[in-house]
Design a protein around this motif. Structure first.
Motif, PDB file in Angstrom:
ATOM      1  N   THR A   1      20.353 -41.868 -16.818  1.00 13.73           N
ATOM      2  CA  THR A   1      19.975 -41.615 -15.431  1.00 13.73           C
ATOM      3  C   THR A   1      18.784 -40.673 -15.393  1.00 13.73           C
ATOM      4  N   HIS A   2      17.780 -41.059 -14.615  1.00 15.63           N
ATOM      5  CA  HIS A   2      16.587 -40.243 -14.428  1.00 15.63           C
ATOM      6  C   HIS A   2      16.559 -39.734 -12.986  1.00 15.63           C
ATOM      7  N   PHE A   3      15.650 -38.814 -12.709  1.00 14.46           N
ATOM      8  CA  PHE A   3      15.526 -38.278 -11.356  1.00 14.46           C
ATOM      9  C   PHE A   3      14.063 -38.249 -10.937  1.00 14.46           C
TER      10      PHE A   3
ATOM     11  N   VAL B   1      16.079 -37.772  -6.568  1.00 11.61           N
ATOM     12  CA  VAL B   1      16.629 -39.102  -6.312  1.00 11.61           C
ATOM     13  C   VAL B   1      16.972 -39.728  -7.664  1.00 11.61           C
ATOM     14  N   ALA B   2      18.244 -40.055  -7.866  1.00 10.56           N
ATOM     15  CA  ALA B   2      18.706 -40.597  -9.143  1.00 10.56           C
ATOM     16  C   ALA B   2      18.343 -42.072  -9.264  1.00 10.56           C
ATOM     17  N   TYR B   3      17.925 -42.461 -10.475  1.00 10.58           N
ATOM     18  CA  TYR B   3      17.646 -43.879 -10.709  1.00 10.58           C
ATOM     19  C   TYR B   3      17.893 -44.231 -12.170  1.00 10.58           C
ATOM     20  N   GLN B   4      18.073 -45.508 -12.433  1.00  7.38           N
ATOM     21  CA  GLN B   4      18.256 -46.029 -13.780  1.00  7.38           C
ATOM     22  C   GLN B   4      17.337 -47.229 -13.984  1.00  7.38           C
ATOM     23  N   VAL B   5      16.901 -47.428 -15.225  1.00  4.81           N
ATOM     24  CA  VAL B   5      16.052 -48.562 -15.582  1.00  4.81           C
ATOM     25  C   VAL B   5      16.654 -49.229 -16.806  1.00  4.81           C
ATOM     26  N   LEU B   6      16.788 -50.542 -16.775  1.00 12.22           N
ATOM     27  CA  LEU B   6      17.241 -51.280 -17.944  1.00 12.22           C
ATOM     28  C   LEU B   6      16.570 -52.637 -17.971  1.00 12.22           C
ATOM     29  N   GLY B   7      16.475 -53.200 -19.168  1.00 12.22           N
ATOM     30  CA  GLY B   7      15.769 -54.464 -19.329  1.00 12.22           C
ATOM     31  C   GLY B   7      14.286 -54.231 -19.545  1.00 12.22           C
TER      32      GLY B   7
ATOM     33  N   LEU C   1      24.595 -40.033  -7.073  1.00 10.58           N
ATOM     34  CA  LEU C   1      24.089 -38.968  -7.924  1.00 10.58           C
ATOM     35  C   LEU C   1      22.884 -38.240  -7.342  1.00 10.58           C
ATOM     36  N   SER C   2      22.413 -38.656  -6.181  1.00 16.42           N
ATOM     37  CA  SER C   2      21.226 -38.046  -5.586  1.00 16.42           C
ATOM     38  C   SER C   2      21.586 -36.857  -4.703  1.00 16.42           C
ATOM     39  N   ASP C   3      20.572 -36.067  -4.363  1.00 16.16           N
ATOM     40  CA  ASP C   3      20.769 -34.920  -3.472  1.00 16.16           C
ATOM     41  C   ASP C   3      21.152 -35.385  -2.070  1.00 16.16           C
TER      42      ASP C   3
END
Length: 462
Positions: free
Chosen positions: A6-8, A16-22, A70-72
């Motif tokens: 998880t990145h922010f 703001v939480a986000y994820q990247v895959l692929g 997971l975000s604020d």
């Protein structure tokens, strides 16, 4: 499957939480609008499978808008949820180095994605909407909308049932009496947001009308609605498709709100073809896993002695201990198979340690078991079920174990050669339904760690 990293991204002073895959050539933002939980979504096997296949033909970006997961929290600056959502998405795209994306959204995501695509045409290459609406409530120029009293009923229902099995079933009617899945999903929904917050978000959803944005959308658009989705029937999706130039509408079977719960391969086939121009079709996913099967010894005899009511109480205790220990050893409980269980682990040593802990804890409450462990290539099928020869072998290895015994295949023995485990030869066996003859081994002297460091139970004798 564990969730990706998880990145922010920074949206003003918020994260703001986000994820990247692929790693596909096209970026796809996958969103269900106001609510979500990036990490816990992966606990739902069907959702995890859906996301993995989606990421097989694109670079998948997921985010939690502020106020959920997971975000604020959302800032109290007087701006609308739509404005915050757009700011969050731009922040995530910039942080992920994504210039332009396909937005794949469902439910209230349509109310945010449509004006975003109209306002930022250079950043949206395509739109895929499911069970979406540009306006929910009826109006003189929108007869397909829901009646005004629908709003009050839905807001109150959300306030009372969000995060409960009743509320989850309303979103996912295909689950029917699947209490275990309803309970697991309800836990995920409780983690997304509080009932009060979701009820307030629903009230906001009711007042939104983004129909004016439809004519300004220039991105190729695919709209899908399930034929029996009761919150926003097909007419809502058809309205969107009619008012976006060149948009395509598809009627899907089913009634569920989420895209991964019913006919997910049909949906993913459509999305893949729309995004990439080609449809490869679904290929079963495979992974190297350790499978653990357990079975209660002499269960029929015990049930006859105890009687139905007492036996049911004992089985409930058995199921509780199984859940606790499998989770403690980082496994996934796939099914309660008859009077036992089927679980998978990423390593065979964890499967054995879990089997040891289960044997001790269940024996302490008067439930003797046998167990079997095998390691190999497992096929993950539609709906999150597991199959293939590895699963069959694991079940058959357990079947040849004796009371209190943990039996393993030669594969497991070979993988763990040199470990602390001791394996005793039990000869070569014919395993029912499995070709060839198989060498099997019983676990030798019990390891202290496996016996004593399982998840705690509430039984004073465990």
């Amino acid at each position: 499957m564990l969730s990706p990293e998880t990145h922010f991204a920074n949206a003003g002073n918020d994260r703001v939480a986000y994820q990247v895959l692929g790693s596909g050539s096209r970026d796809v933002v996958c969103t269900n609008g106001q609510w979500g939980h990036l990490d816990l979504d992966w606990d739902d096997p069907r959702c995890a499978r859906f996301l993995r296949r989606l990421s097989s033909f694109c670079r998948l970006i997921r985010f939690n808008t502020r106020g959920t997961g997971l975000s604020d929290p959302r800032p109290r600056d007087g701006r609308s949820a739509e404005e915050h959502w757009a700011e969050d998405l731009i922040a995530v795209m910039d942080s992920a180095h994504s210039d332009t994306v396909t937005i794949f959204g469902w439910i209230d995501a349509g109310l945010f994605a449509l004006p975003f695509a109209a306002k930022y045409p250079d950043r949206v290459s395509a739109l895929v909407l499911m069970n979406a609406t540009a306006r929910l409530l009826r109006a003189p120029d929108y007869p397909e909308g829901q009646p005004p009293e629908f709003a009050d009923r839905l807001i109150e229902f959300t306030r009372k049932t969000w995060g409960t099995e009743k509320g989850t079933l309303a979103l996912m009617p295909s689950l029917g009496t699947d209490t275990q899945t309803l309970r697991a999903l309800s836990r995920i929904y409780r983690a997304m947001a509080t009932p009060k917050a979701v009820a307030e978000g629903t009230a906001n959803y009711m007042n939104m009308d983004v129909r004016s944005a439809l004519a300004a959308v220039r991105a190729p658009t695919l709209v899908m609605t399930r034929s029996n989705y009761r919150f926003a029937p097909m007419q809502h999706g058809q309205h969107i498709a009619r008012h976006i130039k060149g948009a395509r509408f598809i009627e899907l079977p089913g009634a569920d709100a989420m895209p991964w719960s019913e006919s997910q391969d049909l949906i993913l086939d459509q999305v893949e073809e729309f995004v990439t121009g080609a449809r490869r079709g679904n290929k079963p996913e495979r992974a190297l896993l350790a499978v653990l099967f357990t079975d209660i010894v002499d269960s029929t005899k015990q049930a006859a002695i105890l009687g139905d009511a007492a036996w049911r109480v004992l089985l409930d205790r058995h199921d509780q201990i199984q859940r606790e220990q499998v989770a403690f050893f980082h496994g996934r409980l796939v099914d309660f198979a008859g009077d036992g269980c089927f679980a998978v682990f990423d390593r065979p040593d964890r499967a054995i340690e879990c089997a040891q802990a289960l044997s001790v804890a269940l024996s302490a409450v008067g439930i003797p078991i046998r167990a079997g462990v095998h390691f190999g290539d497992v096929e993950q099928r539609d709906g999150g079920t597991l199959g293939g020869i590895t699963v069959h072998i694991g079940a058959r290895v357990a079947a040849v174990a004796g009371r209190g015994e943990i039996m393993v295949s030669r594969t497991v023995r070979d993988v763990l050669l040199g470990s602390e485990f001791q394996f005793l030869e039990r000869g070569v066996r014919e395993l029912k339904g499995v070709p060839g003859a198989w060498a099997v081994y019983a676990l030798g002297v019990e390891r202290e760690a496996g016996a004593q460091h399982g998840a705690p139970t509430d039984d004073p004798h465990a």
